[in-house]
Design a protein around this motif. Structure first.
Motif, PDB file in Angstrom:
ATOM      1  N   ALA A 129      -5.195 -10.204  -6.155  1.00 62.17           N
ATOM      2  CA  ALA A 129      -5.984  -9.877  -4.963  1.00 62.17           C
ATOM      3  C   ALA A 129      -5.397  -8.664  -4.250  1.00 62.17           C
ATOM      4  CB  ALA A 129      -6.028 -11.070  -4.012  1.00 62.17           C
ATOM      5  N   GLU A 189      -8.693  -8.128   0.095  1.00 63.33           N
ATOM      6  CA  GLU A 189      -9.164  -9.432  -0.404  1.00 63.33           C
ATOM      7  C   GLU A 189      -8.328 -10.571   0.165  1.00 63.33           C
ATOM      8  OE1 GLU A 189     -11.092  -8.185  -4.738  1.00 63.33           O
ATOM      9  OE2 GLU A 189      -8.931  -8.534  -4.568  1.00 63.33           O
ATOM     10  N   PRO A 247     -10.608 -13.518  -6.912  1.00 65.89           N
ATOM     11  CA  PRO A 247     -10.512 -13.463  -5.451  1.00 65.89           C
ATOM     12  C   PRO A 247     -11.833 -13.797  -4.765  1.00 65.89           C
ATOM     13  CG  PRO A 247      -9.361 -11.597  -6.422  1.00 65.89           C
ATOM     14  CD  PRO A 247     -10.083 -12.281  -7.535  1.00 65.89           C
TER      15      PRO A 247
END
Length: 534
Positions: A55, A59, A111
């Motif tokens: 991520a 995110e 994510p």
């Protein structure tokens, strides 16, 4: 001639009130535990697969903010549903949804999936949090409420202590999804105890649900936060996309306020804010969580990415903050009894500001004992703000509106935290990108953009480059420390604003006379408590 005090709580409920409080704290525990566990897991989740999900910083911010924004947007309607349908029923339903969301989040394959399942968890949490405090207000007599709220707030400290250590232990032995899966058994235990012990209660005159207000508030907040995070990601808040998104968010929130003021069944009753003390308490809660959530977000990267500590070691480093919460939250009412709400919270806000500012002085070699003292001071300051302001807010309204008061308090807390992560996260991201970009000139254009996103992205690119990438580690640490120092100053400034607000508007020494903020609701109180079912 005065008449002796009469218990308004049914005797069979009154006898088991402390056991009921224990069940409520267990329900609260999973909501707070989830966020405190996530704090030590965000670096692992940012690591590329198979260790994590790879991520990006934006995110990660959305993994946190998808939860907080949905949570905040639904809290007030959830409180009203509890008032209408019964708080116990809503608590049980919220726990079930939270448990399902936790199991799904643990199995996220990207994510985007994690962000979506975190939002589902927030739906459940939104029904749990206000109902716990509303039930508490209905099973304790007024004179015991400050003590009970103090113990309830101390439960937050327990969760803050357990969360990072539990998260660290899980990450040392299992995959990253275990930090969400651990919620499931706790949910099952809480449901069983709640069915057995907790009475149901409801407001005999509940408000109507306001779906338009809910939609406007969630859309407005999401647009605003998205624009702020995007500005940090681009390191350019003058970008047309950023300006349009933030402007649209502010416009929708303005429409929300106008709609609420004109609605006969608003999500947020703006008349509550005519009370200066109530408004000041809500403002302080917002500012505290704005500063603390933003600083907590970067402190994990400081301890793990710069200092090189493991998730478990990071969890242990956060113990003083939690211990201070557990020590002082139940006892803060004693300080308030002695010197008043205003003096207690003003000093506490100044302590918080000083502890946040301390991060502006940290470097990669700062002694650990200094870090521990700062975390302890943060916990002590937090305890002496949250307990008094929670009592002020809950007693500002009649008892039968406990769900509404709790929901408002938690809504502003979550909005403050979401904006803190978005704003201070964007400050951190912008400052980091500006500090590292001139050191990335030798990288290919695609890698250069990726490496500039965050310290984890830079270190990830450096690891892929092998020996050539080692030269990036030192500049990455330096750029992050500089960005952290700037962000810490912003957080401390926000806490100072909070200190000014409490010094100007919160009450001084507690009154000894009968006129207190919530006494106007005695008639409704009796009627509401007549509906408490043992």
């Amino acid at each position: 001639m005065t008449t002796p005090a009469v218990h308004r709580i049914p005797e069979e409920v009154h006898r088991r009130r402390w056991a009921i409080l224990g069940v409520l704290m267990l329900s609260l525990l999973i909501v707070v535990l989830d966020n405190s566990i996530l704090n030590v897991a965000i670096k692992t989740i940012s690591t590329p697969a198979p260790t994590g999900l790879g991520a990006t910083q934006s995110e990660l911010e959305w993994a946190i903010n998808s939860y907080t924004l949905v949570f905040a947007g639904l809290l007030f309607s959830a409180g009203l549903l509890g008032d209408r349908l019964g708080r116990k029923k809503v608590l049980l339903g919220g726990l079930v949804v939270f448990g399902i969301g936790s199991a799904l989040a643990a199995e996220s394959g990207s994510p985007a999936q994690l962000i979506a399942f975190r939002a589902l968890m927030a739906v459940g949490a939104a029904f749990v949090m206000p109902a716990t405090l509303a039930v508490l207000m209905n099973v304790f007599e007024r004179e015991e409420q400050p003590k009970a709220i103090g113990v309830w707030a101390g439960g937050v400290g327990i969760a803050i202590a357990i969360g990072p250590i539990t998260g660290g232990l899980l990450l040392d032995h299992f995959w990253w999804g275990s930090v969400f899966l651990v919620n499931v058994p706790i949910v099952l235990i809480a449901i069983a105890l709640m069915i057995w012990l907790v009475p149901d209660s409801r407001d005999p005159k509940p408000g109507r649900i306001d779906p338009i207000g809910v939609v406007l508030s969630v859309v407005g907040l999401v647009l605003l936060v998205y624009g702020i995070i995007k500005g940090g990601e681009l390191a350019d808040f003058t970008d047309p996309t950023v300006l349009v998104t933030i402007g649209a968010g502010l416009a929708v929130l303005a429409a929300f306020v106008v709609f609420e003021a004109r609605s006969d069944h608003p999500s947020i009753d703006v008349t509550y804010f005519k009370n200066k003390v109530f408004s000041a308490a809500m403002a302080v809660i917002t500012l505290v969580f704005f500063a603390l959530m933003g600083v907590t977000f970067f402190s994990v990267f400081y301890t793990q990415s710069v200092r090189g500590y493991s998730p478990l070691e990071t969890g242990l480093l956060l113990l003083p903050l939690a211990i201070a919460q557990m020590i002082f939250a139940p006892r803060a009412r004693l300080v308030v009894d002695r010197i008043g709400v205003r003096a207690t919270t003003t000093v506490a806000m100044l302590v918080l500001a000083a502890s946040l500012l301390a991060f502006a002085l940290f470097d990669r070699d700062t002694p650990l004992w200094v870090l521990e003292i700062v975390f302890f001071a943060m916990g002590a300051g937090m305890a002496h703000v949250m307990t008094p302001t929670s009592v002020v807010i809950m007693q500002a309204l009649p008892r039968e509106k406990a769900g509404s008061a709790s929901a408002l308090s938690n809504t502003f807390r979550q909005v403050g935290g979401a904006l803190g992560i978005a704003v201070l996260g964007s400050v951190l991201s912008t400052a980091y990108r500006n500090g590292i970009e001139d050191k990335l000139g030798g990288l290919p254009p695609g890698l250069r953009d990726t490496a500039g996103e965050s310290i984890e992205a830079t270190l990830g690119v450096a690891a892929k480059l092998g020996d050539r990438g080692k030269a990036l580690v030192g500049p990455a640490d330096d750029a992050f420390l500089h960005a952290m120092h700037i962000t810490a100053v912003w957080g401390a400034a926000i806490a100072l604003v909070g200190a000014v607000v409490v010094a100007l508007f919160l009450p001084g020494r507690p009154k000894t006379g009968p006129e207190t903020a919530g006494d106007t609701g005695d008639a409704g109180e009796e009627e509401a408590l007549a509906r408490v079912e043992s």
